[in-house]
Design a protein around this motif. Structure first.
Motif, PDB file in Angstrom:
ATOM      1  N   LYS A 224      52.933  41.416  40.603  1.00 19.00           N
ATOM      2  CA  LYS A 224      54.148  41.032  39.870  1.00 19.00           C
ATOM      3  C   LYS A 224      54.097  39.698  39.314  1.00 19.00           C
ATOM      4  N   PHE A 225      54.533  39.523  38.230  1.00 17.88           N
ATOM      5  CA  PHE A 225      54.635  38.098  37.598  1.00 17.88           C
ATOM      6  C   PHE A 225      55.931  37.760  36.896  1.00 17.88           C
ATOM      7  N   GLN A 226      56.591  36.700  37.059  1.00 20.41           N
ATOM      8  CA  GLN A 226      57.971  36.456  36.679  1.00 20.41           C
ATOM      9  C   GLN A 226      58.074  35.377  35.612  1.00 20.41           C
ATOM     10  N   PHE A 227      58.549  35.617  34.381  1.00 21.88           N
ATOM     11  CA  PHE A 227      58.469  34.743  33.371  1.00 21.88           C
ATOM     12  C   PHE A 227      60.059  34.408  32.627  1.00 21.88           C
ATOM     13  N   ASP A 228      60.080  33.662  32.041  1.00 16.49           N
ATOM     14  CA  ASP A 228      61.428  33.502  31.402  1.00 16.49           C
ATOM     15  C   ASP A 228      61.812  34.632  30.245  1.00 16.49           C
ATOM     16  N   LYS A 229      61.053  35.201  29.782  1.00 13.89           N
ATOM     17  CA  LYS A 229      61.086  36.461  28.981  1.00 13.89           C
ATOM     18  C   LYS A 229      59.709  36.810  28.568  1.00 13.89           C
ATOM     19  N   VAL A 230      59.618  38.346  28.901  1.00 14.88           N
ATOM     20  CA  VAL A 230      58.542  39.124  28.629  1.00 14.88           C
ATOM     21  C   VAL A 230      58.815  39.938  27.117  1.00 14.88           C
ATOM     22  N   TYR A 231      57.711  39.811  26.631  1.00 18.65           N
ATOM     23  CA  TYR A 231      57.917  40.482  25.178  1.00 18.65           C
ATOM     24  C   TYR A 231      56.790  41.784  25.178  1.00 18.65           C
ATOM     25  N   PRO A 232      57.295  42.798  25.047  1.00 17.41           N
ATOM     26  CA  PRO A 232      56.321  43.971  25.080  1.00 17.41           C
ATOM     27  C   PRO A 232      55.631  44.234  23.569  1.00 17.41           C
ATOM     28  N   GLN A 233      54.766  45.351  23.681  1.00 23.74           N
ATOM     29  CA  GLN A 233      53.952  45.329  22.534  1.00 23.74           C
ATOM     30  C   GLN A 233      54.751  45.835  21.373  1.00 23.74           C
ATOM     31  N   PRO A 462      52.160  13.068  25.859  1.00 25.72           N
ATOM     32  CA  PRO A 462      53.574  12.783  25.750  1.00 25.72           C
ATOM     33  C   PRO A 462      54.309  14.186  25.792  1.00 25.72           C
ATOM     34  N   CYS A 463      53.693  15.293  25.558  1.00 22.53           N
ATOM     35  CA  CYS A 463      54.480  16.568  25.579  1.00 22.53           C
ATOM     36  C   CYS A 463      54.604  16.983  27.051  1.00 22.53           C
ATOM     37  N   LEU A 464      53.886  16.602  27.822  1.00 19.17           N
ATOM     38  CA  LEU A 464      53.708  17.138  29.327  1.00 19.17           C
ATOM     39  C   LEU A 464      53.896  16.283  30.309  1.00 19.17           C
ATOM     40  N   SER A 465      54.440  15.046  29.988  1.00 11.42           N
ATOM     41  CA  SER A 465      54.731  13.884  30.947  1.00 11.42           C
ATOM     42  C   SER A 465      56.241  13.714  31.389  1.00 11.42           C
ATOM     43  N   GLY A 466      57.063  14.753  30.846  1.00 11.05           N
ATOM     44  CA  GLY A 466      58.444  14.349  31.125  1.00 11.05           C
ATOM     45  C   GLY A 466      59.363  13.840  29.882  1.00 11.05           C
ATOM     46  N   ASP A 467      58.756  13.261  28.925  1.00 12.84           N
ATOM     47  CA  ASP A 467      59.827  13.114  27.590  1.00 12.84           C
ATOM     48  C   ASP A 467      59.712  14.074  26.666  1.00 12.84           C
ATOM     49  N   ALA A 468      59.456  15.406  26.739  1.00 15.12           N
ATOM     50  CA  ALA A 468      59.804  16.434  25.826  1.00 15.12           C
ATOM     51  C   ALA A 468      59.790  17.608  26.167  1.00 15.12           C
ATOM     52  N   LYS A 469      60.579  18.598  25.530  1.00 17.75           N
ATOM     53  CA  LYS A 469      60.770  20.060  25.723  1.00 17.75           C
ATOM     54  C   LYS A 469      59.542  20.919  25.563  1.00 17.75           C
ATOM     55  N   CYS A 470      59.141  21.782  26.349  1.00 18.30           N
ATOM     56  CA  CYS A 470      58.059  22.461  26.123  1.00 18.30           C
ATOM     57  C   CYS A 470      58.197  24.042  26.354  1.00 18.30           C
ATOM     58  N   CYS A 471      57.551  24.675  25.508  1.00 16.36           N
ATOM     59  CA  CYS A 471      57.547  26.369  25.664  1.00 16.36           C
ATOM     60  C   CYS A 471      56.150  26.661  25.615  1.00 16.36           C
ATOM     61  N   VAL A 472      55.724  27.723  26.567  1.00 16.28           N
ATOM     62  CA  VAL A 472      54.225  27.981  26.496  1.00 16.28           C
ATOM     63  C   VAL A 472      54.378  29.465  26.410  1.00 16.28           C
ATOM     64  N   PHE A 473      53.502  30.043  25.505  1.00 13.26           N
ATOM     65  CA  PHE A 473      53.370  31.454  25.180  1.00 13.26           C
ATOM     66  C   PHE A 473      52.135  31.695  26.054  1.00 13.26           C
ATOM     67  N   VAL A 474      52.072  32.743  27.057  1.00 16.43           N
ATOM     68  CA  VAL A 474      50.856  33.412  27.465  1.00 16.43           C
ATOM     69  C   VAL A 474      50.685  34.703  26.741  1.00 16.43           C
ATOM     70  N   ASN A 475      49.607  34.755  26.229  1.00 18.48           N
ATOM     71  CA  ASN A 475      49.421  36.016  25.368  1.00 18.48           C
ATOM     72  C   ASN A 475      48.305  37.023  26.150  1.00 18.48           C
ATOM     73  N   VAL A 476      48.610  38.117  26.353  1.00 23.91           N
ATOM     74  CA  VAL A 476      47.789  39.307  27.129  1.00 23.91           C
ATOM     75  C   VAL A 476      47.519  40.443  26.394  1.00 23.91           C
ATOM     76  N   SER A 477      46.142  40.846  26.778  1.00 22.86           N
ATOM     77  CA  SER A 477      45.771  42.200  26.168  1.00 22.86           C
ATOM     78  C   SER A 477      46.062  43.099  27.366  1.00 22.86           C
ATOM     79  N   PRO A 478      46.581  44.477  26.982  1.00 23.19           N
ATOM     80  CA  PRO A 478      47.029  45.509  27.747  1.00 23.19           C
ATOM     81  C   PRO A 478      45.796  46.521  28.280  1.00 23.19           C
TER      82      PRO A 478
END
Length: 518
Positions: A224-233, A462-478
């Motif tokens: 199992k993996f937990q994320f802020d949001k899981v988007y199905p196909q 600058p985006c990852l050192s604490g001065d920014a807000k960041c969103c990451v999409f991990v895209n996967v194949s089923p």
């Protein structure tokens, strides 16, 4: 003392929730009052319509009665003429001894007399009816004037209450936005979303249990993996963009925002970020939203500049340069990271941005691999700088929206890359490995974060050192054949989700002294 502080920390959200509930109750009361006033206005409108119909009816009655009166007067005049005619044609008086029978029968005279009497009676009745109708009409017109005056007063009161409700709503929206930003700060200002690519394959290695959990099935074992949001196909581009919307809009307020798309080759990263002309992705939709917000703020004038570059074989290429091939390097000044010589184009409309991005896309390195017919062989970085000048406060805000479509992570043995494709794959994997090392170091709060291990991580510092807000999409194949790559991608996303970047910095500069206010 630690236990007391812990209790206070735990109670803090309940106090916030109580305040929000109280504000919601006040807003609901005002909405109820507004609905009541609207019902009163509707009732007065119906009364007004009824009185208008009554006036039209009475007007028709008066016209009919006037017509009837005219007809009766005409009949009366005609009867009088007949009587006059009969009286004028009486024969001369015969000699006293001669007895002549009168030419007019007594019955005719009685009939004429009766008709004249009836005409007089009808005339009096008609005059009485018309007088009464006019009196009623006058009274109804007076009532109508009073109703119209009351209606205008009710409308004025309703407008005042609506304006008060709008003012309260604006204050509530500002407070909600502030609370939401505080919540994001407590969560670390980094959010991780998982999106599953559409697939027509019969077998699937993924099971979606709820909106925040996905399960990978590998050889009978489940993880199992937990994320802020899981988007199905079945997720649409609109639904995917909605998850990033609150973070993107803060760019207008002077915050730096970064959105990354990570995943194996062919997992849908470019579709998520760029999309198509008919169904655009996060890049176009976020820029469109920023333009809309900037247009709504009348007291703030905004300047937007866009740049596009790719990181190919660990070198920077300006995709908007008129003289391509010019070598670019990264310069660091304190916490600021810049690319001297990078082309920035000022844009004002969505059409301007689309034209610029289309030009940049044409210059991007794309090639065919065994896993993807059109595989991106470079990392694409689109930066939109938003500078706002507030006419009221005299402050200048500066935020940057960085949109990064990473090249696909892939196993060289699976892609069967050779020659130049092999060199490209090695460079891609090296930079993605460096990115993973940065996130691992951030997760452990290491004293040294290896941002300089690759051009990609150096540029994203600058985006990852604490001065920014960041969103990451991990895209996967089923697809079951991609189980190993899917598992690796989800483990990468799980690591990122445990990273805490800390409180983001708002970049606001006073117009006169140019001192940064945080």
């Amino acid at each position: 003392m630690k236990r007391i502080k812990s209790c206070k920390t735990q109670l803090f959200p309940f106090r916030q929730d109580g305040a929000l509930l109280e504000r919601d109750r006040v807003i609901e009361d005002l909405k109820q009052k507004l609905r009541t006033k609207e019902k009163e206005v509707d009732t007065l409108f119906h009364r007004n319509s009824y009185l208008a119909r009554e006036v039209r009816y009475l007007t028709d009655v008066v016209q009919h009665l006037n017509q009837k009166l005219a007809e009766l007067e005409a009949d009366q005049q005609e009867a009088r003429e007949k009587i006059r005619s009969l009286l004028n044609h009486r024969p001369p008086v015969p000699p006293a001894r001669t007895i002549i029978k009168p030419s007019v029968e007594p019955s005719q005279l009685r009939q004429v007399s009766s008709l004249t009497h009836e005409l007089n009676v009808s005339n009096k009745q008609l005059r009485s009816t018309v007088g009464q109708a006019m009196t009623d009409m006058k009274n109804q017109l007076e009532e109508l004037k009073g109703a119209v005056g009351k209606l205008a007063q009710v409308e004025q009161e309703a407008a005042g209450e609506v304006e008060e409700l709008r003012s309260l709503y604006r204050r509530e929206a500002v407070e909600r936005k502030s609370l939401y930003n505080k919540l994001l700060e407590l969560q670390g200002n980094i959010r991780v979303f998982c999106r599953c690519r559409k697939s027509s394959a019969s077998g699937s290695c993924l099971e979606k249990t709820d909106d925040q959990e996905v399960v990978v099935v590998q050889k009978g074992n489940k993880k199992k993996f937990q994320f802020d949001k899981v988007y199905p196909q079945s997720s649409t581009q609109e639904e995917v963009f909605a998850g990033t919307l609150p973070v993107i809009t803060s760019c207008v307020d002077g915050y730096n925002v970064c959105i990354l798309a990570y995943g194996q080759t062919g997992s849908g990263k470019t579709y998520t970020m760029m999309g198509s002309k008919e169904n655009p992705g996060v890049n176009i939709r976020s820029i469109r939203e920023l333009l809309r917000i900037c247009a709504e703020k009348e007291k703030v004038s905004y300047t937007l500049k866009i740049s596009m570059l790719e990181i190919y074989n660990d070198s920077l290429n300006d995709l908007l340069s008129k003289s391509p091939g010019t070598a670019l390097d990264i310069r660091v000044q304190g916490k600021s990271v810049s690319v001297p010589g990078l082309t920035q184009i000022q844009v004002k409309t969505e059409s301007d941005i689309l034209n610029v991005m289309e030009t940049g896309e044409k210059n991007r390195k794309i090639a065919s691999t065994k896993m993807n017919i059109q595989s991106s062989r470079s990392h694409l970085v689109v930066a939109l700088e938003v500078e706002g000048s507030d006419e009221v406060s005299g402050l200048t805000s500066r935020g940057t929206l960085t949109l990064c479509d990473l090249a696909g992570s892939e196993r060289i043995s699976k892609t069967e890359a050779e020659g130049q494709r092999l060199v490209e794959a090695a460079a891609i994997n090296k930079s993605l490995t460096a990115l993973g090392q940065v996130f691992s170091a951030l997760k452990c709060n290491a004293l040294h974060i290896p941002f300089r291990n690759s051009k990609l991580t150096h540029l994203l510092q600058p985006c990852l050192s604490g001065d920014a807000k960041c969103c990451v999409f991990v895209n996967v194949s089923p697809d079951e054949k991609d189980t190993v790559e899917t598992l690796s991608t989800l483990q990468f996303g799980s690591t990122i989700r445990q990273v805490s970047l800390g409180k983001a910095t708002q970049n606001i500069v006073p117009a006169k002294n140019n001192k940064t206010a945080k």
